[in-house]
Write an enzyme that holds these catalytic residues in place. Structure first.
Site, mmCIF file in Angstrom:
data_model
loop_
_atom_site.group_PDB
_atom_site.id
_atom_site.type_symbol
_atom_site.label_atom_id
_atom_site.label_comp_id
_atom_site.label_asym_id
_atom_site.label_seq_id
_atom_site.Cartn_x
_atom_site.Cartn_y
_atom_site.Cartn_z
ATOM 1 N N GLU A 209 -17.833 37.654 20.477
ATOM 2 C CA GLU A 209 -17.240 36.440 21.052
ATOM 3 C C GLU A 209 -18.320 35.519 21.610
ATOM 4 O OE1 GLU A 209 -13.376 35.069 23.675
ATOM 5 O OE2 GLU A 209 -14.218 37.056 24.041
ATOM 6 N N ASP B 53 -10.848 31.630 23.127
ATOM 7 C CA ASP B 53 -9.426 31.401 23.398
ATOM 8 C C ASP B 53 -9.182 29.934 23.719
ATOM 9 O OD1 ASP B 53 -10.374 31.092 25.996
ATOM 10 O OD2 ASP B 53 -9.888 33.137 26.565
ATOM 11 N N TYR C 95 -11.679 36.094 35.064
ATOM 12 C CA TYR C 95 -12.861 35.577 35.753
ATOM 13 C C TYR C 95 -12.726 35.778 37.257
ATOM 14 C CZ TYR C 95 -14.352 33.653 31.307
ATOM 15 O OH TYR C 95 -14.754 33.516 29.995
ATOM 16 N N ASP D 70 -13.428 28.094 27.292
ATOM 17 C CA ASP D 70 -14.581 28.894 27.710
ATOM 18 C C ASP D 70 -15.218 29.692 26.587
ATOM 19 O OD1 ASP D 70 -12.181 30.633 27.799
ATOM 20 O OD2 ASP D 70 -13.586 32.137 28.546
#
Length: 496
Positions: free
Chosen positions: A472, A82, A231, A79
């Site tokens: 990120e 990571d 999430y 995603d």
């Protein structure tokens, strides 16, 4: 002392100038930005990489995902920075890539095959996740707590690759609804180029939607500690059910799904005004999608969705009675949240541009109180957001890695921040990788096309790998930007 009302008036006046007034021309190469925005997804691939993968520092990873449960869950996308495969944002990413190709593919030129490949990489994985075990949907691979406790290249990862699923006893209508939407939207992409594959996707989408609707519940409740706080489905699952039904109607033209929308729309949030669109909350996007049916085909019962879409758009347009100045940073960027704000910028930009397209096809305008806003005004608003991302901002910085003369060097991304397996064939363990997270220098690998979390509410950005809120990248930031970049690449002479 200056009054609060005068300061507010000044702020709104400045935003009006920034967002609507003509600006000095900036010659951005939107075609280059489009190409790079798609290449980014090749850097996020999990599984066996195909020949010609355009991120040469990446290699195969996650080749045994699902094996401990006797299912094949190899593939899909990581995603963000990571090495976990989270089903909800991956499905949303796939939906938005598919919507980009469906609505703006004609502007993609030579990038269209690459965009289709990006859709297919996500759709292939979701198809496996949806059909591997009857009555179940696999929604995550990887233990996020253990993964986040390490800084490892995906090629080296040795953290537990736990497999998580929803089923009748542990429902997940939110993640299942989004998966159904992704499969349905993807089926539209391949309807002409690969009809057999398109039919498989649509069939799976219908089955997953039936499962989501029949066994209602949130995956945040069923899998709580495994998916939260990463999430969580904060908006619940009603929005995904209506979103999925809307996509299934567009993909199949089956009246059953429009009947569902008309029968259950109000119960599922059709009457709510909402002002943001994300991997979690699909309410306003569903309204824009359904408005297409009203504006293009005059489908009865969809006028409500046009009205609510207008309300959303009016909140973004300076000079209208419902304009919300607080949605913008001083430099003109849409601003919603402190963490990964750029995801809200790219989703809003996509919706504004898609709605402009639907309005133009229906020869309609946005009704903002006593003012009508034309499709061309929305195109201009969307272009200013795209231009801000690419470098027309107070910092003079591109927020797309690898684009422009000045872009972020320290993306919060494990693979990009560490030597590639080609440069450093020896394994770098869980703890050994943290030296690269905390290193002061630039990332050794360029994560081409990645759009990062972006600046704060004051247009400030800290190019710091440890500042994940700003540095990120994420697939769900890039995916909604692909469509707008394609549009401006294909119409550059008209809008420059």
């Amino acid at each position: 002392m200056e009054s609060r009302s005068s300061r507010l008036f000044a702020t709104v006046a400045v935003l009006h100038l920034l967002l609507l007034a003509p600006r000095l021309a900036v010659a951005f190469n939107y075609a280059d930005a489009l190409a790079k925005s798609i290449i980014f997804f090749e850097g996020q691939r999990s599984g066996k990489l195909p020949p010609g993968n355009r991120m040469p520092w990446r290699a195969d990873s996650g080749l045994t995902d699902g094996a401990q449960h006797n299912v094949d869950l190899v593939g899909g996308y990581y995603d963000a920075g990571d090495n976990v495969k989270f089903g909800l944002p991956m499905a949303f990413t796939t939906t938005m890539l598919a919507w980009s190709v469906t609505d703006f593919g004609k502007f993609m030129g030579a990038e269209l095959p690459h965009a289709r490949a990006a859709v297919r990489w996500g759709a292939d994985y979701l198809l496996k996740a949806a059909t591997a075990t009857p009555g179940a949907l696999y929604v995550q691979v990887g233990d996020p707590g253990r993964d986040h406790a390490c800084w490892e290249r995906p090629e080296d990862m040795d953290t537990p690759r736990g497999v998580y699923r929803v089923d009748a006893s542990k429902p997940g209508s939110d993640v299942a609804g989004e998966t159904a939407a992704a499969l349905a939207a993807s089926s539209v992409v391949f309807r002409r180029s690969d009809p057999a594959y398109s039919a498989r996707l649509l069939h799976a989408a219908m089955a997953v939607f039936d499962f989501a609707d029949r066994h209602r519940g949130s995956y945040s409740d069923s899998l709580s500690a495994d998916v939260c706080p990463y999430y969580c489905s904060y908006s619940g699952y009603h929005d995904e059910l209506l979103w999925a039904a809307s996509w299934l109607h567009r993909a199949s033209n089956n009246a059953t799904y429009m009947t569902y929308v008309q029968a259950y729309g109000m119960q599922l949030g059709a009457g709510d005004d909402d002002y943001s669109f994300s991997w979690d909350d699909k309410r306003v996007a569903t309204k824009v999608l359904l408005s297409r049916g009203f504006l293009r085909r005059k489908l009865q019962g969809l006028e409500l969705y046009k009205s609510h879409s207008d309300s959303y758009i009016c909140s973004l347009v300076p000079g209208t009675s419902s304009f919300q100045a607080g949605q913008y940073a001083p430099g003109g960027l849409i601003y919603k949240e402190g963490e990964s704000n750029m995801q809200y910028v790219t989703t809003a930009t996509f919706l504004v541009l898609a709605y402009a397209k639907y309005l133009k096809s229906g020869r309609a305008t946005v009704s903002c109180g006593g003012r009508d806003v034309a499709p061309a005004d929305l195109v201009a608003l969307a272009k200013r957001q795209v231009d801000y991302i690419l470098g027309k901002n107070p910092a003079g910085r591109s927020y797309m890695v690898g684009f422009g003369a000045r872009y972020p060097q320290r993306a919060h991304h494990r693979g990009a921040s560490m030597p590639s397996v080609r440069a450093h064939p020896g394994r770098i363990g869980c703890d050994g990788g943290f030296q690269y997270l905390h290193a002061a220098g630039a990332n050794p690998n360029v994560l081409i096309g990645a759009v990062l979390g972006g600046p704060d509410a004051h247009d400030s950005f800290d190019d710091d790998r440890g500042n994940y809120a700003q540095s990120e990248p994420a697939t769900y930031i890039n995916a909604p930007l692909v469509g707008p970049l394609a549009f401006f690449a294909g119409t550059i002479k008209k809008y420059n």
